[in-house]
Design an enzyme around this catalytic site. Structure first.
Site, PDB file in Angstrom:
ATOM      1  N   PHE A  37       0.642  -1.130   0.101  1.00 28.17           N
ATOM      2  CA  PHE A  37      -0.050   0.187  -0.072  1.00 28.17           C
ATOM      3  C   PHE A  37       0.728   1.108  -0.057  1.00 28.17           C
ATOM      4  CE2 PHE A  37      -2.559  -3.415   1.846  1.00 28.17           C
ATOM      5  CZ  PHE A  37      -3.884  -3.127   1.184  1.00 28.17           C
ATOM      6  N   ILE A 109      -5.128 -10.069   2.774  1.00 28.75           N
ATOM      7  CA  ILE A 109      -6.552 -10.738   2.306  1.00 28.75           C
ATOM      8  C   ILE A 109      -6.512 -11.537   1.295  1.00 28.75           C
ATOM      9  CG2 ILE A 109      -7.815  -8.759   3.298  1.00 28.75           C
ATOM     10  CD1 ILE A 109      -8.271  -7.833   0.504  1.00 28.75           C
ATOM     11  N   ASP A 110      -5.002 -12.080   0.918  1.00 28.55           N
ATOM     12  CA  ASP A 110      -4.774 -12.554  -0.468  1.00 28.55           C
ATOM     13  C   ASP A 110      -4.763 -14.228  -0.248  1.00 28.55           C
ATOM     14  OD1 ASP A 110      -2.333 -13.217   0.834  1.00 28.55           O
ATOM     15  OD2 ASP A 110      -1.510 -11.534  -0.218  1.00 28.55           O
ATOM     16  N   HIS A 125      -7.970  -8.707   8.825  1.00 27.06           N
ATOM     17  CA  HIS A 125      -8.728  -7.988   7.860  1.00 27.06           C
ATOM     18  C   HIS A 125      -9.461  -8.761   6.931  1.00 27.06           C
ATOM     19  CE1 HIS A 125      -5.621  -4.509   8.291  1.00 27.06           C
ATOM     20  NE2 HIS A 125      -6.185  -4.532   9.301  1.00 27.06           N
ATOM     21  N   CYS A 133     -23.990 -12.347   0.612  1.00 30.47           N
ATOM     22  CA  CYS A 133     -25.069 -11.333   0.138  1.00 30.47           C
ATOM     23  C   CYS A 133     -25.405 -10.734   1.483  1.00 30.47           C
ATOM     24  CB  CYS A 133     -26.115 -12.157  -0.250  1.00 30.47           C
ATOM     25  SG  CYS A 133     -27.759 -11.141  -0.340  1.00 30.47           S
ATOM     26  N   CYS A 136     -29.445 -12.029   2.298  1.00 27.19           N
ATOM     27  CA  CYS A 136     -29.954 -13.400   2.540  1.00 27.19           C
ATOM     28  C   CYS A 136     -28.506 -14.333   3.126  1.00 27.19           C
ATOM     29  CB  CYS A 136     -30.582 -14.167   1.587  1.00 27.19           C
ATOM     30  SG  CYS A 136     -29.261 -14.768   0.168  1.00 27.19           S
ATOM     31  N   CYS A 154     -26.685 -11.158  -5.732  1.00 27.56           N
ATOM     32  CA  CYS A 154     -27.093 -12.229  -5.279  1.00 27.56           C
ATOM     33  C   CYS A 154     -27.887 -13.267  -6.140  1.00 27.56           C
ATOM     34  CB  CYS A 154     -27.574 -12.432  -3.782  1.00 27.56           C
ATOM     35  SG  CYS A 154     -28.251 -13.910  -3.197  1.00 27.56           S
ATOM     36  N   THR A 195       5.433  -5.152   7.287  1.00 29.65           N
ATOM     37  CA  THR A 195       4.302  -4.297   7.335  1.00 29.65           C
ATOM     38  C   THR A 195       4.898  -2.676   7.858  1.00 29.65           C
ATOM     39  OG1 THR A 195       2.305  -3.452   8.816  1.00 29.65           O
ATOM     40  CG2 THR A 195       4.098  -5.369   9.504  1.00 29.65           C
ATOM     41  N   SER A 196       4.393  -1.737   7.539  1.00 32.15           N
ATOM     42  CA  SER A 196       4.718  -0.430   8.000  1.00 32.15           C
ATOM     43  C   SER A 196       4.476  -0.156   9.329  1.00 32.15           C
ATOM     44  CB  SER A 196       4.153   0.579   6.923  1.00 32.15           C
ATOM     45  OG  SER A 196       2.789   0.578   7.078  1.00 32.15           O
TER      46      SER A 196
HETATM   47  P1  OAD Z   1       2.073  -1.151   3.980  1.00 24.47           P
HETATM   48  O1  OAD Z   1       1.976  -0.990   2.420  1.00 24.47           O
HETATM   49  O2  OAD Z   1       1.795  -0.040   4.820  1.00 24.47           O
HETATM   50  O3  OAD Z   1       3.428  -1.524   4.272  1.00 24.47           O
HETATM   51  C1  OAD Z   1       4.313  -2.562   3.753  1.00 24.47           C
HETATM   52  C2  OAD Z   1       5.701  -2.639   4.067  1.00 24.47           C
HETATM   53  O4  OAD Z   1       6.294  -3.775   3.663  1.00 24.47           O
HETATM   54  C3  OAD Z   1       6.492  -1.532   3.558  1.00 24.47           C
HETATM   55  O5  OAD Z   1       7.089  -0.663   4.896  1.00 24.47           O
HETATM   56  C4  OAD Z   1       7.529  -2.174   2.902  1.00 24.47           C
HETATM   57  O6  OAD Z   1       8.802  -1.242   2.623  1.00 24.47           O
HETATM   58  C5  OAD Z   1       7.577  -3.339   3.008  1.00 24.47           C
HETATM   59  N1  OAD Z   1       8.039  -4.434   2.124  1.00 24.47           N
HETATM   60  C6  OAD Z   1       7.453  -4.350   0.888  1.00 24.47           C
HETATM   61  N2  OAD Z   1       8.173  -5.466   0.214  1.00 24.47           N
HETATM   62  C7  OAD Z   1       8.827  -6.074   1.282  1.00 24.47           C
HETATM   63  C8  OAD Z   1       9.341  -7.265   1.046  1.00 24.47           C
HETATM   64  N3  OAD Z   1       9.648  -8.087  -0.110  1.00 24.47           N
HETATM   65  N4  OAD Z   1      10.249  -7.671   2.154  1.00 24.47           N
HETATM   66  C9  OAD Z   1       9.916  -7.059   3.376  1.00 24.47           C
HETATM   67  N5  OAD Z   1       9.354  -5.906   3.519  1.00 24.47           N
HETATM   68  C10 OAD Z   1       8.645  -5.507   2.400  1.00 24.47           C
HETATM   69  O7  OAD Z   1       1.162  -2.315   4.033  1.00 24.47           O
HETATM   70  P2  OAD Z   1       0.781  -2.827   5.475  1.00 24.47           P
HETATM   71  O8  OAD Z   1       1.388  -2.529   6.739  1.00 24.47           O
HETATM   72  O9  OAD Z   1       0.130  -4.462   5.493  1.00 24.47           O
HETATM   73  O10 OAD Z   1      -5.781  -2.393   5.160  1.00 24.47           O
HETATM   74  O11 OAD Z   1      -0.789  -1.945   5.615  1.00 24.47           O
HETATM   75  C11 OAD Z   1      -1.684  -2.160   6.584  1.00 24.47           C
HETATM   76  C12 OAD Z   1      -3.064  -2.040   6.241  1.00 24.47           C
HETATM   77  O12 OAD Z   1      -3.164  -0.869   5.509  1.00 24.47           O
HETATM   78  C13 OAD Z   1      -3.339  -3.205   5.131  1.00 24.47           C
HETATM   79  O13 OAD Z   1      -4.145  -4.278   5.447  1.00 24.47           O
HETATM   80  C14 OAD Z   1      -4.577  -2.283   4.323  1.00 24.47           C
HETATM   81  C15 OAD Z   1      -4.033  -0.860   4.265  1.00 24.47           C
HETATM   82  O14 OAD Z   1      -5.110   0.147   4.508  1.00 24.47           O
HETATM   83  C16 OAD Z   1      -7.263  -2.482   4.365  1.00 24.47           C
HETATM   84  O15 OAD Z   1      -7.264  -2.640   3.476  1.00 24.47           O
HETATM   85  C17 OAD Z   1      -8.350  -2.620   5.749  1.00 24.47           C
HETATM   86 ZN    ZN Z   2     -29.109 -13.047  -1.033  1.00 25.34          ZN
END
Ligand code: OAD
Ligand code: ZN
Length: 257
Positions: A37, A109-110, A125, A133, A136, A154, A195-196
């Site tokens: 992201f 979510i993958d 998440h 749906c 229902c 649906c 994760t950031s």
């Molecule tokens: P971010 O995009 O905020 O952070 C991903 C981090 O992974 C970044 O700091 C990158 O530097 C690092 N990164 C990328 N490729 C990498 C690799 N190969 N090895 C190690 N690090 C790597 O994503 P999330 O922290 O997952 O929520 O974001 C949290 C949530 O924000 C997501 O689940 C999403 C978003 O809004 C929803 O959609 C509800």
């Molecule tokens: Zn339905």
């Protein structure tokens, strides 16, 4: 410590542990071709064709008020059904099989952890796999979603189908959160990766690991390509690709491959 020393130490920690918990995010799946992201190549920075910030598009209000546009974005930016698990997913699955790792907690979510063979995956998440749906509650798989031209309705009652993913303004699943906190609090080793830690609850979960002072033998490792605000509180922080790091570390463990 240089990288070599860090991965040696990381392997040593894993050798000594049998209650590892992994907490991860979008960076775990970038090596599978799914953009994260917040990186410069991430979804939040490559969004010119939509005039609306992704955090708005991915919100509960937007889903109901602009369902067509939501699905347009969702199908083109959030679904990567051909992506395959990479080394990070595979090695975490192996560590679970070896009874070292107890849970994978993911913001993704993958479904790639499950595809790699992980059994105990807590999806904070939600998942693109489940859709239901709104009227229902009939369940639909993801193929049903992509096969519909735009908004999926649906086939039982005509209601709008919603993916079982947590949108902005929505609550996280209570059981998933509880379970995540429980695993993290009890763990003797926490590995955070890809994760950031920028989205509010994420950093809180991680802090649960550090707030228990009774077990002074606990070990913590963070692997994130870019630095995070929390790197310093971990025993080891590695700013490299997680798939590559885990592969190297796994090859140094006292376990059969
Ligand atoms: P971010 O995009 O905020 O952070 C991903 C981090 O992974 C970044 O700091 C990158 O530097 C690092 N990164 C990328 N490729 C990498 C690799 N190969 N090895 C190690 N690090 C790597 O994503 P999330 O922290 O997952 O929520 O974001 C949290 C949530 O924000 C997501 O689940 C999403 C978003 O809004 C929803 O959609 C509800
Ligand atoms: Zn339905």
């Amino acid at each position: 410590m240089n990288l070599e020393q860090k991965t040696d130490k990381f392997a040593e920690y894993i050798n000594q542990s049998n209650n590892i918990v992994f907490f991860g995010g979008a960076g775990v799946s970038t090596e599978s071709g799914i953009p994260d992201f917040r990186s410069s190549s991430g979804i939040y920075n490559k969004n010119e064709e939509y005039n609306t910030p992704p955090e708005v598009i991915l919100s509960h209000t937007y889903f109901f008020e602009n369902t067509e546009k939501f699905y347009d974005f969702y199908k083109s930016k959030m679904l990567y059904l051909n992506a395959k698990p990479n080394n990070a997913h595979k090695i975490l699955a192996k560590l679970e099989k070896k009874n070292k790792l107890k849970a994978v907690i993911t913001q993704n979510i993958d479904n790639l952890h499950q595809e790699a063979g992980s059994k105990n995956v807590i999806e904070l998440h939600g998942t693109v796999k489940n859709n239901f749906c709104l009227d229902c509650r009939k369940k639909f798989d993801v193929n049903y979603i992509i096969e519909r031209k735009n908004v999926p309705y649906c086939d039982n009652c005509g209601g709008i189908i919603k993916p079982d993913v947590v949108l902005y303004e929505e609550q996280l699943n209570y059981e998933a959160v509880n379970s995540a906190i429980n695993y993290i609090t009890k763990a003797d080793m926490l590995i955070v990766g890809g994760t950031s830690l920028a989205v509010y609850p994420a950093a809180y979960y991680v802090s649960c690991f550090f707030s228990d002072n009774k077990n002074t033998n606990k070990k913590s490792v963070i692997i994130n390509k870019t630095t995070t605000d929390y790197d310093k509180i971990f025993d080891i922080s590695i700013n490299e690709k997680i798939g590559e790091v885990l592969k190297k570390v796994y090859s140094e463990l006292y376990v059969d491959n």
